[in-house]
Design an enzyme around this catalytic site. Sequence first.
Site, PDB file in Angstrom:
ATOM      1  N   CYS A 163      -2.843  -4.332   6.695  1.00 12.92           N
ATOM      2  CA  CYS A 163      -2.412  -4.130   8.080  1.00 12.92           C
ATOM      3  C   CYS A 163      -2.942  -2.780   8.588  1.00 12.92           C
ATOM      4  O   CYS A 163      -3.432  -1.949   7.817  1.00 12.92           O
ATOM      5  CB  CYS A 163      -0.892  -4.202   8.184  1.00 12.92           C
ATOM      6  SG  CYS A 163      -0.025  -2.762   7.531  1.00 12.92           S
ATOM      7  N   GLU A 181       0.830  -1.213   0.000  1.00 11.11           N
ATOM      8  CA  GLU A 181       0.000   0.000   0.000  1.00 11.11           C
ATOM      9  C   GLU A 181       0.867   1.266   0.000  1.00 11.11           C
ATOM     10  O   GLU A 181       0.436   2.307  -0.515  1.00 11.11           O
ATOM     11  CB  GLU A 181      -0.932  -0.007   1.222  1.00 11.11           C
ATOM     12  CG  GLU A 181      -1.973  -1.123   1.201  1.00 11.11           C
ATOM     13  CD  GLU A 181      -1.478  -2.443   1.793  1.00 11.11           C
ATOM     14  OE1 GLU A 181      -0.253  -2.639   1.889  1.00 11.11           O
ATOM     15  OE2 GLU A 181      -2.318  -3.276   2.160  1.00 11.11           O
TER      16      GLU A 181
END
Length: 134
Positions: free
Chosen positions: A94, A63
């Site tokens: 996460c 990401e």
Amino acid sequence: MSLSELPVIDWDALHAEAKHIMTMAYAPYSKFPVGVAGLVDDGRIVTGCNVENASYGMTLCAECGMVSNLIASGGGKIIAVVCVDGSGNFLSPCGRCRQLIFEHGGAHCQLMTPAGPLPMSEILPWAFGPDQLS
Ligand code: THU
């Protein structure tokens, strides 16, 4: 941009982009490649893969790469995200990366899960974000 002007979300295309970029991951330590693709509100797709480091804590999640590519390619708001593991299965980002997606997608950005798309307001409830600083 009004809601009716937002691009239609082609989840299959996003999934395909996420699986492709996953194959580019640098994950020699965890051997857990990750790929992510985000649809931007102007219709373009931005992607990222994880890039690990011998100093494990310096690892860049997929990401991070996606957000870096978002900004470097002109910015905008992410409206939909698909994150996958090495098998192409939908992956739960996460905590840190939920914050990254929230920053650039907001509460309405949708994340694909095994149960279907969910808004970031459910993925990261009661989020701290840019609004808290204004
Ligand atoms: N990872 C990501 O790239 N994104 C996430 O949201 C979860 C974890 C990566 C970091 C590390 O390279 C590997 O997955 C195993 O934790």
